[in-house]
Scaffold this active site. Structure first.
Site, PDB file in Angstrom:
ATOM      1  N   THR A  92      71.970  79.441  71.564  1.00 26.71           N
ATOM      2  CA  THR A  92      71.951  79.443  69.869  1.00 26.71           C
ATOM      3  C   THR A  92      71.525  78.541  69.802  1.00 26.71           C
ATOM      4  O   THR A  92      71.014  77.642  70.039  1.00 26.71           O
ATOM      5  CB  THR A  92      73.509  79.783  70.047  1.00 26.71           C
ATOM      6  OG1 THR A  92      73.359  79.798  68.710  1.00 26.71           O
ATOM      7  CG2 THR A  92      74.213  78.238  69.917  1.00 26.71           C
ATOM      8  N   LYS A 110      66.760  78.209  69.922  1.00 24.97           N
ATOM      9  CA  LYS A 110      66.176  78.419  70.269  1.00 24.97           C
ATOM     10  C   LYS A 110      64.786  78.541  70.611  1.00 24.97           C
ATOM     11  O   LYS A 110      63.577  79.411  70.963  1.00 24.97           O
ATOM     12  CB  LYS A 110      66.132  79.753  68.862  1.00 24.97           C
ATOM     13  CG  LYS A 110      67.984  80.531  69.503  1.00 24.97           C
ATOM     14  CD  LYS A 110      68.263  81.810  67.951  1.00 24.97           C
ATOM     15  CE  LYS A 110      69.327  81.814  68.446  1.00 24.97           C
ATOM     16  NZ  LYS A 110      69.494  83.059  67.758  1.00 24.97           N
ATOM     17  N   ASP A 170      67.332  89.335  69.493  1.00 29.18           N
ATOM     18  CA  ASP A 170      68.086  88.795  67.798  1.00 29.18           C
ATOM     19  C   ASP A 170      67.194  89.731  66.539  1.00 29.18           C
ATOM     20  O   ASP A 170      67.904  90.076  66.266  1.00 29.18           O
ATOM     21  CB  ASP A 170      67.937  87.613  66.985  1.00 29.18           C
ATOM     22  CG  ASP A 170      68.845  86.087  68.045  1.00 29.18           C
ATOM     23  OD1 ASP A 170      69.702  86.935  68.104  1.00 29.18           O
ATOM     24  OD2 ASP A 170      68.336  85.233  67.911  1.00 29.18           O
ATOM     25  N   GLY A 200      64.071  79.677  61.720  1.00 29.29           N
ATOM     26  CA  GLY A 200      64.742  78.584  62.425  1.00 29.29           C
ATOM     27  C   GLY A 200      64.366  80.040  63.893  1.00 29.29           C
ATOM     28  O   GLY A 200      63.729  80.795  63.615  1.00 29.29           O
TER      29      GLY A 200
END
Length: 305
Positions: free
Chosen positions: A85, A89, A125, A150
């Site tokens: 996390t 990443k 994700d 990000g």
């Protein structure tokens, strides 16, 4: 009277009562911070439901220690995998043996699996975000605005690239936003500075806003001017603790549709479970554990502050 031997899989405490041995293998969560995470709650519930000798453990890893932690995982056969996390990443990709699946194009990893002694990076994700949109009934927005650049933002942008006519990416670093836009078709993406968000919301028709920054984790902060939100918009906040952030409460007050971050958390976690274990995720168990820990439902509408 003779002594009683402990049953297999247990040990005997000083009072003579058998206690279960701790799981012999682990899955880690690597990030900084990790105290807010609910992943251990539903992943451990899933491991238990599946009868697996696994334990999910959150581990705070400052950026300066990431490389050494990954080297330690590579040496430690008891660690079968990990979630990754913020803020790691993107950086973690440099320390893995190879990338697989959508991680290859996204250059962002949120799941690590040990495969034949090698550490392989995956990205769940995007799949998690896609399934959360499906559950929320969000289809094809004409114009979407992503806050952040990000790892999570990269997954969101890639998925919206298949749905939206235009995707605007806002970041404090325009160069980082532009890099995210490279995941999209030519002229589909637009990179802007974060301080332009309110102007864009005031002047352009934005159908979908996705907050892919940590802004709001403190329960007070909001990444944009609330008065810029409009009825009919869909506002997604990937922050899930608190579940109903200031952004989502402002969205509801404006007549927009708020979507919390629990759905993406659940579905990316379920996909990761299947990578680690090569078996179907017990989704109902995971969902129940997550919603109980969060004190809210994925589909629930916030009642207000």
């Amino acid at each position: 009277m003779g002594s009683t031997s402990p049953t297999p899989g247990s040990s005997t405490c000083s009072a003579g009562r058998p206690v279960a041995d701790p799981p012999s293998q682990e899955v880690l969560l690597l990030g900084d911070p990790v105290e807010h995470s609910l992943s251990a709650v539903f992943q451990n519930a899933a491991f238990s439901a599946a009868g697996l000798d696994l334990r999910y453990v959150a581990r705070r890893v400052p950026a300066a220690e990431l490389a050494e932690v990954v080297r330690t995982i590579r040496r430690d056969g008891a660690v079968v995998g990990a979630n990754v996390t913020v803020p790691h990443k993107l950086a973690v990709t440099e320390h893995l043996d190879r990338l697989a699946g959508s991680a290859l194009s996204l250059k962002a990893v949120n799941t690590i699996a040990r495969e034949r002694g090698r550490l392989v990076g995956y990205n769940t994700d995007r799949a998690g975000f896609a399934r959360s949109l499906l559950e929320a009934g969000v289809d094809q927005p004409a114009r979407a605005l992503i806050l952040g650049a990000g790892g999570a933002a990269r997954a969101v942008a890639a998925e919206l690239g298949d749905r939206a006519a235009e995707v605007i990416v806002a970041s404090r670093s325009v160069a980082a936003a532009d890099d995210v836009c490279r995941l999209l078709r030519p002229r589909q993406g637009r990179a802007v500075a974060f301080d332009q968000v309110d102007r864009i919301l005031a002047r352009e028709a934005i159908d979908l806003v996705v907050n892919a920054t940590p802004i709001g984790m403190d329960g007070r902060s909001i990444p944009l001017e609330p008065r810029r939100l409009q009825a009919g918009q869909v506002i997604v906040d990937l922050v899930y603790r608190p579940v109903w952030t200031s952004l989502l409460l402002a969205a509801r007050a404006a007549g927009a549709r708020p979507v919390n971050g629990l759905g993406m958390l659940l579905y990316q976690g379920a996909a990761a479970f299947e990578i680690w274990t090569a078996r179907p995720a017990p989704l109902a168990v995971m969902r129940a554990a997550l919603e109980e820990a969060a004190g809210a439902s994925i589909a629930e509408d916030p009642a207000g502050p």
